[in-house]
Write a protein that holds these residues in place. Structure first.
Motif, PDB file in Angstrom:
ATOM      1  N   UNK A   1       1.281   3.103 -17.606  1.00 57.05           N
ATOM      2  CA  UNK A   1       0.348   3.253 -16.487  1.00 57.05           C
ATOM      3  C   UNK A   1      -0.344   1.917 -16.219  1.00 57.05           C
ATOM      4  N   UNK A   2      -0.459   1.565 -14.928  1.00 53.60           N
ATOM      5  CA  UNK A   2      -1.166   0.335 -14.572  1.00 53.60           C
ATOM      6  C   UNK A   2      -1.875   0.528 -13.229  1.00 53.60           C
ATOM      7  N   UNK A   3      -2.789  -0.371 -12.936  1.00 54.67           N
ATOM      8  CA  UNK A   3      -3.458  -0.395 -11.643  1.00 54.67           C
ATOM      9  C   UNK A   3      -2.746  -1.397 -10.747  1.00 54.67           C
ATOM     10  N   UNK A   4      -2.627  -1.066  -9.480  1.00 53.02           N
ATOM     11  CA  UNK A   4      -2.099  -2.007  -8.488  1.00 53.02           C
ATOM     12  C   UNK A   4      -3.151  -2.150  -7.402  1.00 53.02           C
ATOM     13  N   UNK A   5      -3.631  -3.375  -7.235  1.00 50.05           N
ATOM     14  CA  UNK A   5      -4.667  -3.661  -6.244  1.00 50.05           C
ATOM     15  C   UNK A   5      -4.023  -4.399  -5.075  1.00 50.05           C
ATOM     16  N   UNK A   6      -3.980  -3.741  -3.930  1.00 43.13           N
ATOM     17  CA  UNK A   6      -3.393  -4.343  -2.725  1.00 43.13           C
ATOM     18  C   UNK A   6      -4.550  -4.734  -1.810  1.00 43.13           C
ATOM     19  N   UNK A   7      -4.649  -6.033  -1.549  1.00 43.99           N
ATOM     20  CA  UNK A   7      -5.782  -6.542  -0.785  1.00 43.99           C
ATOM     21  C   UNK A   7      -5.316  -7.642   0.147  1.00 43.99           C
ATOM     22  N   UNK A   8      -6.234  -8.089   0.984  1.00 39.87           N
ATOM     23  CA  UNK A   8      -5.989  -9.322   1.733  1.00 39.87           C
ATOM     24  C   UNK A   8      -7.211 -10.194   1.534  1.00 39.87           C
ATOM     25  N   UNK A   9      -6.979 -11.440   1.161  1.00 45.32           N
ATOM     26  CA  UNK A   9      -8.098 -12.332   0.850  1.00 45.32           C
ATOM     27  C   UNK A   9      -8.993 -12.588   2.056  1.00 45.32           C
ATOM     28  N   UNK A  10      -8.474 -12.383   3.257  1.00 44.83           N
ATOM     29  CA  UNK A  10      -9.265 -12.558   4.478  1.00 44.83           C
ATOM     30  C   UNK A  10      -9.800 -11.219   5.019  1.00 44.83           C
ATOM     31  N   UNK A  11      -9.778 -10.187   4.193  1.00 44.68           N
ATOM     32  CA  UNK A  11     -10.299  -8.882   4.599  1.00 44.68           C
ATOM     33  C   UNK A  11     -11.709  -8.701   4.037  1.00 44.68           C
ATOM     34  N   UNK A  12     -12.680  -8.518   4.924  1.00 47.46           N
ATOM     35  CA  UNK A  12     -14.060  -8.354   4.492  1.00 47.46           C
ATOM     36  C   UNK A  12     -14.264  -7.142   3.606  1.00 47.46           C
ATOM     37  N   UNK A  39      -1.164  -9.136   3.664  1.00 46.70           N
ATOM     38  CA  UNK A  39      -0.704  -9.781   4.897  1.00 46.70           C
ATOM     39  C   UNK A  39      -1.352  -9.261   6.158  1.00 46.70           C
ATOM     40  N   UNK A  40      -2.677  -9.311   6.211  1.00 49.80           N
ATOM     41  CA  UNK A  40      -3.413  -8.773   7.360  1.00 49.80           C
ATOM     42  C   UNK A  40      -3.307  -9.671   8.587  1.00 49.80           C
ATOM     43  N   UNK A  41      -3.422 -10.986   8.378  1.00 51.60           N
ATOM     44  CA  UNK A  41      -3.414 -11.928   9.502  1.00 51.60           C
ATOM     45  C   UNK A  41      -2.179 -12.817   9.420  1.00 51.60           C
ATOM     46  N   UNK A  42      -1.090 -12.283   9.960  1.00 55.14           N
ATOM     47  CA  UNK A  42       0.169 -13.017  10.006  1.00 55.14           C
ATOM     48  C   UNK A  42       0.732 -12.891  11.419  1.00 55.14           C
ATOM     49  N   UNK A  83     -11.945 -21.235  13.515  1.00 48.75           N
ATOM     50  CA  UNK A  83     -11.245 -21.088  12.236  1.00 48.75           C
ATOM     51  C   UNK A  83     -10.156 -20.018  12.337  1.00 48.75           C
ATOM     52  N   UNK A  84      -8.984 -20.320  11.782  1.00 51.40           N
ATOM     53  CA  UNK A  84      -7.847 -19.393  11.811  1.00 51.40           C
ATOM     54  C   UNK A  84      -7.621 -18.826  10.409  1.00 51.40           C
ATOM     55  N   UNK A  85      -7.681 -17.499  10.314  1.00 50.42           N
ATOM     56  CA  UNK A  85      -7.387 -16.828   9.049  1.00 50.42           C
ATOM     57  C   UNK A  85      -5.874 -16.644   8.942  1.00 50.42           C
ATOM     58  N   UNK A  86      -5.294 -17.259   7.926  1.00 50.03           N
ATOM     59  CA  UNK A  86      -3.838 -17.234   7.743  1.00 50.03           C
ATOM     60  C   UNK A  86      -3.531 -16.536   6.426  1.00 50.03           C
ATOM     61  N   UNK A  87      -3.162 -15.273   6.506  1.00 57.57           N
ATOM     62  CA  UNK A  87      -2.939 -14.484   5.292  1.00 57.57           C
ATOM     63  C   UNK A  87      -1.717 -14.940   4.505  1.00 57.57           C
ATOM     64  N   UNK A  88      -0.763 -15.583   5.170  1.00 56.59           N
ATOM     65  CA  UNK A  88       0.413 -16.078   4.443  1.00 56.59           C
ATOM     66  C   UNK A  88      -0.012 -17.192   3.486  1.00 56.59           C
ATOM     67  N   UNK A 155       7.553 -16.122  -1.861  1.00 50.63           N
ATOM     68  CA  UNK A 155       6.701 -15.352  -2.769  1.00 50.63           C
ATOM     69  C   UNK A 155       5.709 -14.520  -1.975  1.00 50.63           C
ATOM     70  N   UNK A 156       5.110 -15.120  -0.948  1.00 51.36           N
ATOM     71  CA  UNK A 156       4.173 -14.396  -0.085  1.00 51.36           C
ATOM     72  C   UNK A 156       4.874 -13.227   0.605  1.00 51.36           C
ATOM     73  N   UNK A 157       6.058 -13.482   1.127  1.00 53.43           N
ATOM     74  CA  UNK A 157       6.823 -12.418   1.791  1.00 53.43           C
ATOM     75  C   UNK A 157       7.148 -11.289   0.819  1.00 53.43           C
ATOM     76  N   UNK A 158       7.403 -11.657  -0.435  1.00 57.05           N
ATOM     77  CA  UNK A 158       7.663 -10.643  -1.459  1.00 57.05           C
ATOM     78  C   UNK A 158       6.463  -9.743  -1.680  1.00 57.05           C
ATOM     79  N   UNK A 159       5.260 -10.329  -1.643  1.00 56.30           N
ATOM     80  CA  UNK A 159       4.035  -9.530  -1.764  1.00 56.30           C
ATOM     81  C   UNK A 159       3.904  -8.567  -0.591  1.00 56.30           C
ATOM     82  N   UNK A 160       4.136  -9.064   0.610  1.00 56.42           N
ATOM     83  CA  UNK A 160       4.001  -8.210   1.802  1.00 56.42           C
ATOM     84  C   UNK A 160       5.002  -7.043   1.726  1.00 56.42           C
ATOM     85  N   UNK A 161       6.198  -7.355   1.243  1.00 54.04           N
ATOM     86  CA  UNK A 161       7.217  -6.315   1.097  1.00 54.04           C
ATOM     87  C   UNK A 161       6.797  -5.290   0.041  1.00 54.04           C
ATOM     88  N   UNK A 162       6.220  -5.772  -1.052  1.00 52.19           N
ATOM     89  CA  UNK A 162       5.759  -4.884  -2.129  1.00 52.19           C
ATOM     90  C   UNK A 162       4.666  -3.943  -1.610  1.00 52.19           C
TER      91      UNK A 162
END
Length: 205
Positions: A1-12, A39-42, A83-88, A155-162
């Motif tokens: 058992x594990x925790x998976x935290x899915x977030x976006x660093x540019x998400x308030x 991948x919120x802002x892509x 300022x441009x938020x770039x989630x990638x 690697x970033x695309x792999x996260x978005x796919x996950x």
């Protein structure tokens, strides 16, 4: 058992979840934590922050509900709206930090959000990751090299796919994964006590 935290660093709302995440991780050292960028802002959403007129109102709501701080550095960074938020880029950054210290991924995700929302540092800037790595006593040169690597976009695309594979459509989402099943523990906002109750219910035969 594990925790998976899915977030976006540019998400308030992900920033607002930081205190809960820190507490949950502290209470459950037995549970590994996988951190995934959503991948919120892509693509077409990678535009100047002025295009998102709701940001300041949402931040006020997040601060009131969660106690999260939005610092003067952040306010200065976004003041003129360009300022441009770039989630990638942010996903490349958390992947580089995660690679340097996999068992500290949650802590580093929190530090990444603090760098933007409190200190006002761009998550597209390699210097931001150097600073976070140095503060965390990681190999800063290795972190920057990973951030700037030609393979980093994959690697970033792999996260978005996950994230998509897990069925996550909004951030933050905290899941508990056991074998092949993923169960949501929190979406958007929850307290550590609420998450504990949900975990306990899952563990009860």
């Amino acid at each position: 058992m594990k925790l998976v935290y899915v977030f976006d660093a540019y998400c308030g709302w992900s920033h607002g979840f930081s205190a809960t995440l820190r507490e949950v991780v502290s209470r459950h050292p037995e549970l590994p934590v996988e951190v995934v960028s959503g991948g919120l802002f892509t693509g077409p959403r990678r535009v100047p922050i002025r295009e998102f007129g709701h940001v300041q109102g949402a931040n006020a709501e997040i601060a009131e509900l969660t106690g999260a701080a939005f610092g003067e550095g952040y306010e200065r960074l976004i003041a003129d709206g360009t300022f441009v938020m770039d989630s990638e880029a942010a996903a490349r950054g958390i992947a580089a930090l995660r690679q340097a210290a996999p068992d500290r991924a949650a802590e580093l995700a929190i530090a990444l959000q603090r760098a933007f929302y409190v200190d006002g540092r761009s998550l597209s800037d390699a210097a931001t990751y150097r600073k976070i790595a140095e503060t965390a006593r990681l190999d800063a040169d290795a972190v920057v090299a990973a951030f700037e690597s030609p393979d980093a976009p994959y690697t970033a695309a792999g996260d978005f796919h996950r994230a998509a594979e897990l069925g996550v459509t909004g951030f933050p989402t905290l899941l508990v994964v056991d074998a092949d099943s993923a169960t949501p523990l929190a979406y958007g906002h929850a307290t550590a006590d609420e998450i504990d109750q949900r975990l306990a219910a899952l563990r009860t035969p």
